[in-house]
Design a protein around this motif. Structure first.
Motif, PDB file in Angstrom:
ATOM      1  N   ARG A   1     -55.330 -14.564   1.086  1.00  0.00           N
ATOM      2  CA  ARG A   1     -55.354 -15.657   1.695  1.00  0.00           C
ATOM      3  C   ARG A   1     -54.682 -15.128   3.047  1.00  0.00           C
ATOM      4  O   ARG A   1     -54.714 -16.092   4.078  1.00  0.00           O
ATOM      5  CB  ARG A   1     -55.423 -17.063   1.335  1.00  0.00           C
ATOM      6  CG  ARG A   1     -55.989 -17.210  -0.216  1.00  0.00           C
ATOM      7  CD  ARG A   1     -56.631 -18.105  -1.123  1.00  0.00           C
ATOM      8  NE  ARG A   1     -57.332 -17.847  -1.951  1.00  0.00           N
ATOM      9  CZ  ARG A   1     -58.657 -18.448  -1.862  1.00  0.00           C
ATOM     10  NH1 ARG A   1     -59.134 -19.007  -0.165  1.00  0.00           N
ATOM     11  NH2 ARG A   1     -59.037 -18.521  -3.092  1.00  0.00           N
ATOM     12  N   PHE A   2     -53.793 -15.075   3.654  1.00  0.00           N
ATOM     13  CA  PHE A   2     -52.775 -14.896   4.220  1.00  0.00           C
ATOM     14  C   PHE A   2     -52.975 -13.701   5.112  1.00  0.00           C
ATOM     15  O   PHE A   2     -53.022 -12.165   4.716  1.00  0.00           O
ATOM     16  CB  PHE A   2     -51.283 -14.734   3.772  1.00  0.00           C
ATOM     17  CG  PHE A   2     -51.151 -16.364   2.958  1.00  0.00           C
ATOM     18  CD1 PHE A   2     -50.518 -17.162   3.778  1.00  0.00           C
ATOM     19  CD2 PHE A   2     -51.254 -16.574   1.955  1.00  0.00           C
ATOM     20  CE1 PHE A   2     -50.418 -18.318   3.651  1.00  0.00           C
ATOM     21  CE2 PHE A   2     -50.596 -17.590   0.853  1.00  0.00           C
ATOM     22  CZ  PHE A   2     -50.269 -18.498   1.740  1.00  0.00           C
ATOM     23  N   THR A   3     -52.744 -13.831   6.391  1.00  0.00           N
ATOM     24  CA  THR A   3     -52.753 -12.932   7.212  1.00  0.00           C
ATOM     25  C   THR A   3     -51.777 -11.208   6.925  1.00  0.00           C
ATOM     26  O   THR A   3     -50.800 -11.781   6.877  1.00  0.00           O
ATOM     27  CB  THR A   3     -52.725 -12.621   8.761  1.00  0.00           C
ATOM     28  OG1 THR A   3     -54.493 -12.996   8.431  1.00  0.00           O
ATOM     29  CG2 THR A   3     -53.117 -11.166   9.882  1.00  0.00           C
ATOM     30  N   ILE A   4     -51.927  -9.759   6.602  1.00  0.00           N
ATOM     31  CA  ILE A   4     -51.019  -8.854   7.084  1.00  0.00           C
ATOM     32  C   ILE A   4     -50.840  -8.117   7.833  1.00  0.00           C
ATOM     33  O   ILE A   4     -51.865  -7.716   7.933  1.00  0.00           O
ATOM     34  CB  ILE A   4     -50.778  -8.294   5.144  1.00  0.00           C
ATOM     35  CG1 ILE A   4     -50.760  -9.377   4.158  1.00  0.00           C
ATOM     36  CG2 ILE A   4     -49.824  -7.534   4.813  1.00  0.00           C
ATOM     37  CD1 ILE A   4     -51.217  -8.961   2.718  1.00  0.00           C
ATOM     38  N   ALA A   5     -49.767  -8.552   8.105  1.00  0.00           N
ATOM     39  CA  ALA A   5     -49.825  -6.876   9.260  1.00  0.00           C
ATOM     40  C   ALA A   5     -50.591  -7.300  10.696  1.00  0.00           C
ATOM     41  O   ALA A   5     -51.325  -6.387  10.995  1.00  0.00           O
ATOM     42  CB  ALA A   5     -49.345  -5.819   8.894  1.00  0.00           C
ATOM     43  N   GLY A   6     -51.131  -8.635  10.660  1.00  0.00           N
ATOM     44  CA  GLY A   6     -52.225  -8.779  11.864  1.00  0.00           C
ATOM     45  C   GLY A   6     -53.984  -8.320  11.158  1.00  0.00           C
ATOM     46  O   GLY A   6     -54.444  -8.243  11.879  1.00  0.00           O
ATOM     47  N   ILE A   7     -53.917  -7.966   9.800  1.00  0.00           N
ATOM     48  CA  ILE A   7     -54.928  -7.847   8.847  1.00  0.00           C
ATOM     49  C   ILE A   7     -54.899  -8.791   8.116  1.00  0.00           C
ATOM     50  O   ILE A   7     -54.229  -9.257   7.223  1.00  0.00           O
ATOM     51  CB  ILE A   7     -54.724  -6.579   8.346  1.00  0.00           C
ATOM     52  CG1 ILE A   7     -54.199  -5.429   9.303  1.00  0.00           C
ATOM     53  CG2 ILE A   7     -56.200  -5.806   7.955  1.00  0.00           C
ATOM     54  CD1 ILE A   7     -54.245  -4.347   8.953  1.00  0.00           C
ATOM     55  N   ALA A   8     -56.318  -9.276   8.052  1.00  0.00           N
ATOM     56  CA  ALA A   8     -57.219  -9.857   7.422  1.00  0.00           C
ATOM     57  C   ALA A   8     -57.768  -9.327   5.667  1.00  0.00           C
ATOM     58  O   ALA A   8     -58.470  -8.623   6.115  1.00  0.00           O
ATOM     59  CB  ALA A   8     -58.188 -11.123   8.032  1.00  0.00           C
ATOM     60  N   PRO A   9     -57.209  -8.924   5.161  1.00  0.00           N
ATOM     61  CA  PRO A   9     -57.526  -8.976   3.730  1.00  0.00           C
ATOM     62  C   PRO A   9     -58.691  -8.871   3.026  1.00  0.00           C
ATOM     63  O   PRO A   9     -59.222 -10.238   3.615  1.00  0.00           O
ATOM     64  CB  PRO A   9     -56.142  -9.384   2.808  1.00  0.00           C
ATOM     65  CG  PRO A   9     -54.654  -9.366   3.494  1.00  0.00           C
ATOM     66  CD  PRO A   9     -55.363 -10.499   4.244  1.00  0.00           C
ATOM     67  N   VAL A  10     -59.042  -7.889   2.984  1.00  0.00           N
ATOM     68  CA  VAL A  10     -60.563  -8.119   1.718  1.00  0.00           C
ATOM     69  C   VAL A  10     -60.260  -7.962   0.466  1.00  0.00           C
ATOM     70  O   VAL A  10     -60.507  -7.197   0.072  1.00  0.00           O
ATOM     71  CB  VAL A  10     -61.871  -7.754   3.020  1.00  0.00           C
ATOM     72  CG1 VAL A  10     -63.243  -7.864   2.002  1.00  0.00           C
ATOM     73  CG2 VAL A  10     -61.673  -8.272   4.248  1.00  0.00           C
ATOM     74  N   ILE A  11     -60.865  -8.770  -0.656  1.00  0.00           N
ATOM     75  CA  ILE A  11     -60.745  -8.989  -1.386  1.00  0.00           C
ATOM     76  C   ILE A  11     -61.777  -8.195  -2.030  1.00  0.00           C
ATOM     77  O   ILE A  11     -62.920  -8.230  -1.642  1.00  0.00           O
ATOM     78  CB  ILE A  11     -60.716  -9.945  -2.230  1.00  0.00           C
ATOM     79  CG1 ILE A  11     -59.059 -10.445  -1.876  1.00  0.00           C
ATOM     80  CG2 ILE A  11     -60.662 -10.482  -4.037  1.00  0.00           C
ATOM     81  CD1 ILE A  11     -58.370 -10.234  -3.115  1.00  0.00           C
ATOM     82  N   VAL A  12     -61.447  -7.479  -3.146  1.00  0.00           N
ATOM     83  CA  VAL A  12     -62.530  -6.191  -3.285  1.00  0.00           C
ATOM     84  C   VAL A  12     -62.915  -6.388  -5.007  1.00  0.00           C
ATOM     85  O   VAL A  12     -61.339  -6.176  -5.437  1.00  0.00           O
ATOM     86  CB  VAL A  12     -62.918  -4.762  -3.699  1.00  0.00           C
ATOM     87  CG1 VAL A  12     -63.423  -3.854  -3.554  1.00  0.00           C
ATOM     88  CG2 VAL A  12     -62.650  -4.667  -2.125  1.00  0.00           C
TER      89      VAL A  12
END
Length: 400
Positions: free
Chosen positions: A351-362
């Motif tokens: 749910r947090f942005t990591i290195a400028g990327i919004a993770p997308v759960i698969v």
């Protein structure tokens, strides 16, 4: 001994040394969380790049220089005249617009504020329509500005905010590499791709940028807009024919330019990010493997400490299957508990942005990671369990 009794002994064995059990689950927890998070980051990067490329439009072609030139061909740079030649109702009826583009970087200065803009683009007004850029404040520059080489600039919202803060940017003068430009507009936000911030830009007339910042060298690209998404292939063929004629590229020769449409660019970037995601998943899988080895080591220590207990149980009639089932149950319970914690951490972390990327759960990655954690318990716990079940009662009772 029935299943419930085996599970009761397994729980008693795990709770007898809570710290060791907690440390054993830690490796599995980290592995599962890493799988979920890293795969989510990879998919987030892929989704961001896809959205960014699709935001440019499905009817866009990018012409860029390439090394080469066929046998007998003259290698020539791309020029503004090449771009203008592509807008030909007769020779290229499927080309709507073509914009010459030069890019550079510059340090913007306003008062005491200094900011490095990641992309300064010199082009013509049609570029805004080709790349789907709309103005949020002020206006875009015009063809007359290009003809007169006026030093006016349109800023992306990130650049405008970084230079002027919360004050009005339109109408202000800003120095780009010590050359004064007047801000005439601020673009609507498009957002960052994770790899590049499309809002950290400054776009100015081609002639002004060449006069002041880059010099009259080669173009970095020509942005071409087809009339419709369905006519991209036709437009590409027409662009190829015109540029081949202008650059003296003979039939069968190697062109000194390359053309890439948005679909090709999307396919290339998607393949790259897919590989990136697989590599991230592989790294995370290694941490799961390390966690499994940790389960084996801890369970071997547990068996060694409980040899006399095993001997007593076997001496009073406990079958081999009961001993085997108990230690397998302990290893599996440790792995499952670690897997559940890992899933929780992975989902929360995504749910947090990591290195400028919004993770997308698969979702499949969650199911797979949890299932693998259970299998790790069975696989890596089988050797210690077999060792415990194979002990002879008399040898176990003599163990000091």
């Amino acid at each position: 001994m029935n299943f419930l009794e085996i599970m009761r002994f397994a729980v008693r064995g795990l709770t007898a040394n809570k710290l060791r059990s907690a440390l054993t689950t830690l490796g599995i927890t980290i592995g599962v969380a890493a799988v979920i998070l890293l795969v989510a980051v990879g998919n987030g990067a892929s989704a961001s790049i896809t959205a960014s490329i699709q935001g440019l439009g499905t009817n866009v072609l990018n012409v860029s220089p390439a090394r080469g030139g066929g046998q007998g061909a003259v290698t020539r740079p791309l020029t503004a005249q090449d771009a203008h030649a592509l807008v030909d109702p007769v020779g290229a009826p499927d080309v709507k617009a073509a914009s010459p583009v030069v890019t550079t970087t510059a340090t913007a200065t306003y008062g005491q504020t200094s900011y490095d803009i990641s992309s300064v683009t010199g082009t013509e007004p049609a570029y805004f329509g080709t790349t789907n850029r709309e103005v949020a404040d002020g206006s875009l520059f015009t063809t007359e500005d290009v003809t007169a080489a006026r030093k006016v600039v349109v800023l992306g919202p990130t650049a405008a905010q970084s230079i002027f803060g919360n004050t009005e940017a339109v109408g202000k003068n800003v120095l780009l590499n010590s050359i004064q430009f007047t801000v005439v507009g601020v673009l609507e936000a498009k957002g960052a791709t994770g790899l590049q911030n499309a809002d950290d830009v400054a776009i100015a007339p081609l002639t002004a940028v060449q006069n002041s910042l880059t010099g009259y060298g080669n173009l970095n690209q020509i942005a071409v807009q087809a009339t419709t998404a369905d006519s991209v292939s036709l437009a590409q063929a027409e662009v190829t024919a015109i540029l081949n004629a202008r650059h003296g590229i003979r039939a069968g020769g190697t062109a000194d330019y390359q053309i890439q449409n948005s679909e090709q660019l999307l396919a290339t970037r998607t393949a790259t990010t897919d590989t990136f995601t697989v590599l991230l998943g592989a790294v995370a899988a290694i941490s799961l493997l390390v966690g499994g080895i940790g389960v084996t080591n801890i369970m071997l220590v547990t068996v060694t400490e409980r040899i006399r207990e095993i001997g007593i149980r076997k001496a009073i009639g406990a079958p081999r299957s009961a001993i085997l089932g108990q230690f397998l149950a302990e290893a599996t319970m440790l792995s499952l508990f670690g897997g559940l914690l890992g899933v929780l951490i992975g989902v929360v972390g995504s749910r947090f942005t990591i290195a400028g990327i919004a993770p997308v759960i698969v979702p499949p990655s969650i199911v797979l990671a949890f299932a693998v954690s259970a299998l790790i318990g069975l696989f890596f716990g089988s050797y210690p369990a077999n060792r415990a079940a194979s002990l002879r009662p008399i040898d176990a009772l003599r163990h000091e």
